[in-house]
Design a protein around this motif. Structure first.
Motif, short mmCIF file in Angstrom:
data_model
loop_
_atom_site.label_atom_id
_atom_site.label_comp_id
_atom_site.label_asym_id
_atom_site.label_seq_id
_atom_site.Cartn_x
_atom_site.Cartn_y
_atom_site.Cartn_z
N GLU A 76 0.80 -1.23 0.00
CA GLU A 76 0.00 0.00 0.00
C GLU A 76 0.83 1.27 0.00
O GLU A 76 0.30 2.37 -0.12
N ASP A 82 4.03 4.11 -0.91
CA ASP A 82 4.30 4.94 -2.08
C ASP A 82 5.76 4.88 -2.53
O ASP A 82 6.25 5.76 -3.22
N ARG A 83 6.47 3.82 -2.15
CA ARG A 83 7.88 3.67 -2.54
C ARG A 83 8.05 2.44 -3.44
O ARG A 83 7.47 1.39 -3.19
#
Length: 161
Positions: free
Chosen positions: A17, A19-20
């Motif tokens: 989930e 963002d990297r």
């Protein structure tokens, strides 16, 4: 020491989930990559990328892959001119596969056999397979003559995949 290319793999929640970009490469250092036509969604090819190929693809916006048979990095179109221009790169939920939405340069053929897609044959369904099972061509035909692009295959040539 070289700086890391990607984020380290964290918790399941961070990977699924977050963002990297934290790709999960397999035991051979590869990740599965599927190239699809950015306009009509047709599946063009399936290949593999190592960390360098993935990084170059992101940086240059042109598809780079790792050839398992030749054990080397290659840029799609380096021999043929049939370059894949990257429109979008997607990663799946557990970050062990990527989808490249691309536009083809040249005659629009992704397959080294001259077909638009490497998936140019359909398997008949509804009956148990036998050695006599015949595949069906599912596209109009070749877009280029591979012998004119790559030269005539030699009897000692290994497959290009």
């Amino acid at each position: 020491m070289t700086a890391p290319l990607f984020s380290p793999r964290g918790s399941i929640a961070e990977i699924e989930e977050g963002d990297r970009l934290a790709p999960k490469f397999d035991a051979d250092g590869l990740i599965t990559a599927v190239a699809v036509d950015a306009d009509d969604g047709a599946v063009l090819m399936l290949a593999h990328m190592d960390a360098q190929a993935l990084a170059l693809t992101i940086e240059t916006r042109e598809a780079h892959y790792f050839s398992r048979s030749r054990r080397k990095l290659w840029k799609k179109g380096e021999e043929s001119g049939h370059v894949q221009k990257l429109v979008e790169l997607r990663v799946d939920c557990d970050q062990d596969a990527v989808v490249l939405r691309v536009r083809m340069e040249g005659p629009g053929a992704a397959c080294h056999t001259g077909h638009r897609s490497c998936f140019f044959r359909t398997v008949p369904l509804g009956a148990a397979p036998t050695p006599e099972l015949k595949l069906t061509l599912n596209e109009a035909g070749k877009r280029f003559d591979p012998s004119k692009v790559y030269g005539a295959p030699k009897k000692t040539d290994t497959p290009r995949f």
